[in-house]
Design a protein around this motif. Structure first.
Motif, PDB file in Angstrom:
ATOM      1  N   SER A  40       0.834  -1.205   0.000  1.00 16.52           N
ATOM      2  CA  SER A  40       0.000   0.000   0.000  1.00 16.52           C
ATOM      3  C   SER A  40       0.868   1.254   0.000  1.00 16.52           C
ATOM      4  O   SER A  40       0.567   2.227  -0.699  1.00 16.52           O
ATOM      5  CB  SER A  40      -0.916   0.001   1.231  1.00 16.52           C
ATOM      6  OG  SER A  40      -1.764  -1.127   1.231  1.00 16.52           O
ATOM      7  N   GLY A  41       1.964   1.232   0.772  1.00 19.59           N
ATOM      8  CA  GLY A  41       2.865   2.379   0.810  1.00 19.59           C
ATOM      9  C   GLY A  41       3.507   2.653  -0.531  1.00 19.59           C
ATOM     10  O   GLY A  41       3.624   3.805  -0.962  1.00 19.59           O
ATOM     11  N   VAL A  42       3.936   1.566  -1.209  1.00 16.35           N
ATOM     12  CA  VAL A  42       4.529   1.729  -2.536  1.00 16.35           C
ATOM     13  C   VAL A  42       3.522   2.329  -3.502  1.00 16.35           C
ATOM     14  O   VAL A  42       3.841   3.209  -4.304  1.00 16.35           O
ATOM     15  CB  VAL A  42       5.045   0.371  -3.057  1.00 16.35           C
ATOM     16  CG1 VAL A  42       5.460   0.489  -4.517  1.00 16.35           C
ATOM     17  CG2 VAL A  42       6.236  -0.091  -2.218  1.00 16.35           C
ATOM     18  N   ALA A  43       2.264   1.827  -3.414  1.00 13.38           N
ATOM     19  CA  ALA A  43       1.229   2.361  -4.298  1.00 13.38           C
ATOM     20  C   ALA A  43       0.976   3.841  -4.016  1.00 13.38           C
ATOM     21  O   ALA A  43       0.818   4.644  -4.942  1.00 13.38           O
ATOM     22  CB  ALA A  43      -0.058   1.558  -4.126  1.00 13.38           C
ATOM     23  N   ILE A  44       0.967   4.209  -2.712  1.00 16.97           N
ATOM     24  CA  ILE A  44       0.742   5.608  -2.347  1.00 16.97           C
ATOM     25  C   ILE A  44       1.882   6.488  -2.842  1.00 16.97           C
ATOM     26  O   ILE A  44       1.672   7.575  -3.388  1.00 16.97           O
ATOM     27  CB  ILE A  44       0.575   5.736  -0.826  1.00 16.97           C
ATOM     28  CG1 ILE A  44      -0.733   5.060  -0.376  1.00 16.97           C
ATOM     29  CG2 ILE A  44       0.575   7.202  -0.394  1.00 16.97           C
ATOM     30  CD1 ILE A  44      -0.892   4.982   1.124  1.00 16.97           C
ATOM     31  N   LEU A  45       3.128   5.994  -2.661  1.00 23.46           N
ATOM     32  CA  LEU A  45       4.275   6.765  -3.128  1.00 23.46           C
ATOM     33  C   LEU A  45       4.270   6.920  -4.639  1.00 23.46           C
ATOM     34  O   LEU A  45       4.663   7.968  -5.173  1.00 23.46           O
ATOM     35  CB  LEU A  45       5.577   6.100  -2.664  1.00 23.46           C
ATOM     36  CG  LEU A  45       5.852   6.165  -1.157  1.00 23.46           C
ATOM     37  CD1 LEU A  45       7.105   5.362  -0.814  1.00 23.46           C
ATOM     38  CD2 LEU A  45       6.024   7.615  -0.702  1.00 23.46           C
ATOM     39  N   SER A  46       3.825   5.867  -5.331  1.00 23.81           N
ATOM     40  CA  SER A  46       3.732   5.954  -6.785  1.00 23.81           C
ATOM     41  C   SER A  46       2.721   7.016  -7.189  1.00 23.81           C
ATOM     42  O   SER A  46       2.958   7.821  -8.098  1.00 23.81           O
ATOM     43  CB  SER A  46       3.355   4.594  -7.365  1.00 23.81           C
ATOM     44  OG  SER A  46       4.334   3.620  -7.076  1.00 23.81           O
ATOM     45  N   LYS A  47       1.573   7.005  -6.502  1.00 18.99           N
ATOM     46  CA  LYS A  47       0.567   8.029  -6.780  1.00 18.99           C
ATOM     47  C   LYS A  47       1.118   9.415  -6.471  1.00 18.99           C
ATOM     48  O   LYS A  47       0.872  10.387  -7.200  1.00 18.99           O
ATOM     49  CB  LYS A  47      -0.689   7.761  -5.951  1.00 18.99           C
ATOM     50  CG  LYS A  47      -1.466   6.515  -6.369  1.00 18.99           C
ATOM     51  CD  LYS A  47      -2.099   6.718  -7.738  1.00 18.99           C
ATOM     52  CE  LYS A  47      -2.954   5.508  -8.112  1.00 18.99           C
ATOM     53  NZ  LYS A  47      -3.555   5.664  -9.464  1.00 18.99           N
ATOM     54  N   ASN A  66      10.564  22.442  -3.605  1.00 14.38           N
ATOM     55  CA  ASN A  66      10.489  21.308  -4.545  1.00 14.38           C
ATOM     56  C   ASN A  66      11.530  20.255  -4.204  1.00 14.38           C
ATOM     57  O   ASN A  66      11.265  19.058  -4.218  1.00 14.38           O
ATOM     58  CB  ASN A  66      10.684  21.832  -5.960  1.00 14.38           C
ATOM     59  CG  ASN A  66      10.476  20.726  -6.992  1.00 14.38           C
ATOM     60  OD1 ASN A  66       9.634  19.864  -6.788  1.00 14.38           O
ATOM     61  ND2 ASN A  66      11.229  20.746  -8.062  1.00 14.38           N
ATOM     62  N   ARG A  67      12.768  20.732  -3.852  1.00 15.63           N
ATOM     63  CA  ARG A  67      13.813  19.767  -3.489  1.00 15.63           C
ATOM     64  C   ARG A  67      13.462  19.032  -2.183  1.00 15.63           C
ATOM     65  O   ARG A  67      13.710  17.840  -2.019  1.00 15.63           O
ATOM     66  CB  ARG A  67      15.148  20.489  -3.350  1.00 15.63           C
ATOM     67  CG  ARG A  67      15.758  20.914  -4.699  1.00 15.63           C
ATOM     68  CD  ARG A  67      17.222  21.282  -4.531  1.00 15.63           C
ATOM     69  NE  ARG A  67      17.395  22.447  -3.640  1.00 15.63           N
ATOM     70  CZ  ARG A  67      17.374  23.722  -4.047  1.00 15.63           C
ATOM     71  NH1 ARG A  67      17.160  24.004  -5.337  1.00 15.63           N
ATOM     72  NH2 ARG A  67      17.559  24.701  -3.191  1.00 15.63           N
ATOM     73  N   VAL A  68      12.893  19.761  -1.222  1.00 15.64           N
ATOM     74  CA  VAL A  68      12.484  19.142   0.040  1.00 15.64           C
ATOM     75  C   VAL A  68      11.439  18.060  -0.189  1.00 15.64           C
ATOM     76  O   VAL A  68      11.498  16.964   0.400  1.00 15.64           O
ATOM     77  CB  VAL A  68      11.943  20.215   1.008  1.00 15.64           C
ATOM     78  CG1 VAL A  68      11.297  19.550   2.231  1.00 15.64           C
ATOM     79  CG2 VAL A  68      13.067  21.149   1.447  1.00 15.64           C
ATOM     80  N   TYR A  96      11.805  10.188  -1.356  1.00 17.07           N
ATOM     81  CA  TYR A  96      12.809   9.119  -1.378  1.00 17.07           C
ATOM     82  C   TYR A  96      13.103   8.588   0.026  1.00 17.07           C
ATOM     83  O   TYR A  96      13.341   7.390   0.213  1.00 17.07           O
ATOM     84  CB  TYR A  96      14.089   9.601  -2.037  1.00 17.07           C
ATOM     85  CG  TYR A  96      13.959   9.775  -3.531  1.00 17.07           C
ATOM     86  CD1 TYR A  96      13.617   8.685  -4.345  1.00 17.07           C
ATOM     87  CD2 TYR A  96      14.150  11.009  -4.150  1.00 17.07           C
ATOM     88  CE1 TYR A  96      13.481   8.835  -5.707  1.00 17.07           C
ATOM     89  CE2 TYR A  96      14.011  11.159  -5.511  1.00 17.07           C
ATOM     90  CZ  TYR A  96      13.677  10.070  -6.299  1.00 17.07           C
ATOM     91  OH  TYR A  96      13.533  10.201  -7.643  1.00 17.07           O
ATOM     92  N   ALA A  97      13.072   9.472   1.012  1.00 14.41           N
ATOM     93  CA  ALA A  97      13.301   9.021   2.393  1.00 14.41           C
ATOM     94  C   ALA A  97      12.194   8.072   2.836  1.00 14.41           C
ATOM     95  O   ALA A  97      12.435   7.057   3.510  1.00 14.41           O
ATOM     96  CB  ALA A  97      13.367  10.229   3.330  1.00 14.41           C
ATOM     97  N   GLY A  98      10.957   8.383   2.450  1.00 12.97           N
ATOM     98  CA  GLY A  98       9.849   7.487   2.793  1.00 12.97           C
ATOM     99  C   GLY A  98       9.994   6.126   2.160  1.00 12.97           C
ATOM    100  O   GLY A  98       9.751   5.093   2.780  1.00 12.97           O
ATOM    101  N   MET A  99      10.399   6.085   0.891  1.00 10.84           N
ATOM    102  CA  MET A  99      10.583   4.801   0.205  1.00 10.84           C
ATOM    103  C   MET A  99      11.706   3.996   0.848  1.00 10.84           C
ATOM    104  O   MET A  99      11.582   2.793   1.075  1.00 10.84           O
ATOM    105  CB  MET A  99      10.867   5.042  -1.278  1.00 10.84           C
ATOM    106  CG  MET A  99       9.702   5.666  -2.037  1.00 10.84           C
ATOM    107  SD  MET A  99      10.089   6.029  -3.761  1.00 10.84           S
ATOM    108  CE  MET A  99      10.315   4.372  -4.386  1.00 10.84           C
ATOM    109  N   ILE A 100      12.833   4.655   1.164  1.00  7.01           N
ATOM    110  CA  ILE A 100      13.975   3.942   1.754  1.00  7.01           C
ATOM    111  C   ILE A 100      13.618   3.419   3.142  1.00  7.01           C
ATOM    112  O   ILE A 100      13.931   2.277   3.510  1.00  7.01           O
ATOM    113  CB  ILE A 100      15.189   4.874   1.816  1.00  7.01           C
ATOM    114  CG1 ILE A 100      15.688   5.185   0.386  1.00  7.01           C
ATOM    115  CG2 ILE A 100      16.306   4.242   2.644  1.00  7.01           C
ATOM    116  CD1 ILE A 100      16.767   6.244   0.335  1.00  7.01           C
ATOM    117  N   ALA A 101      12.914   4.224   3.937  1.00  5.22           N
ATOM    118  CA  ALA A 101      12.541   3.793   5.285  1.00  5.22           C
ATOM    119  C   ALA A 101      11.628   2.575   5.229  1.00  5.22           C
ATOM    120  O   ALA A 101      11.765   1.629   6.006  1.00  5.22           O
ATOM    121  CB  ALA A 101      11.855   4.938   6.031  1.00  5.22           C
TER     122      ALA A 101
END
Length: 225
Positions: free
Chosen positions: A156-163, A199-201, A207-212
């Motif tokens: 679900s997290g991956v799907a949310i990050l993709s969205k 935008n950079r933040v 990316y930090a969310g995906m790595i965590a």
């Protein structure tokens, strides 16, 4: 119709009819035994009755075999030979079904006895060991459930990050258009730098969310092995 006489005074047709009638009774008995088995019941008297019926059918088949051989007309002789073979095959099938039932029933009784013996010996330290095994099994089930829930949460997290990435691309495109408009109307450089820094933040947050998420899943999988 053949009219050979057997010891009891019946014709071949009579013997055949008796055999079919007993076969029907034996088949009904097998079905009742299987119903009893599915409901964890036992009926040794019924099993013995079915065994006697099958034995009687086999005896009648032996009489029929000797009778059809004495029929002078070949076409009738072949017909009764096939009927006799059919009765014999049905009797053999029912006998195999009965033997399988009795084998399963005997194995079930043996397993029940072994469980009773095991429970009878399971006292003191033995009972404690069984309790430990049960607790470990429950713990393993809990771990499996937790692992499954974490995997679902990760998906679900991956799907949310993709969205989120898709939305970010759309927002970035809109932002570029807005910047073009703002540049046209003379927006200051300080405001533009502030927008680019935001935008950079956002990019680092994604990316930090995906790595965590990946690190948590990796550590959990290593812990459950």
């Amino acid at each position: 119709m053949a009219s050979g006489i057997v010891g009891g005074g019946g014709s071949l047709s009579d013997v055949y009819s008796s055999a079919k009638r007993i076969l029907l009774k034996a088949r009904d008995g097998i079905e009742r035994l299987e119903r009893f088995e599915s409901s964890s019941m036992d009926s040794p008297d019924l099993a013995s009755s079915v065994k006697r019926d099958i034995t009687e059918v086999r005896s009648l088949c032996s009489n029929m075999d000797s009778l059809w051989r004495s029929i002078p007309v070949k076409s009738q002789r072949d017909l009764w030979r096939r009927k006799t073979e059919q009765v014999g095959e049905e009797a053999e099938y029912l006998n195999q079904s009965l033997e399988k039932y009795m084998s399963r029933n005997q194995r079930k009784m043996l397993e029940a006895k072994e469980r009773a013996d095991l429970l009878g010996r399971a006292s003191g330290e033995g009972a404690h060991i069984l309790q430990i095994f049960d607790e470990e099994a429950q713990a393993m089930n809990s771990v499996k459930n937790s692992k499954r829930m974490l995997e679902e949460s990760f998906s679900s997290g991956v799907a949310i990050l993709s969205k989120y990435a898709e939305q970010r691309d759309r927002l970035k495109s809109a932002q570029r258009k807005a910047l073009d408009v703002l540049n046209t109307v003379g927006l200051s450089n300080s405001v533009l730098r502030l927008i680019e820094r935001r935008n950079r933040v956002d990019t680092w947050i994604k990316y930090a969310g995906m790595i965590a998420t990946l690190v948590i899943l990796y550590l959990f999988i290593r812990w459950t092995r």
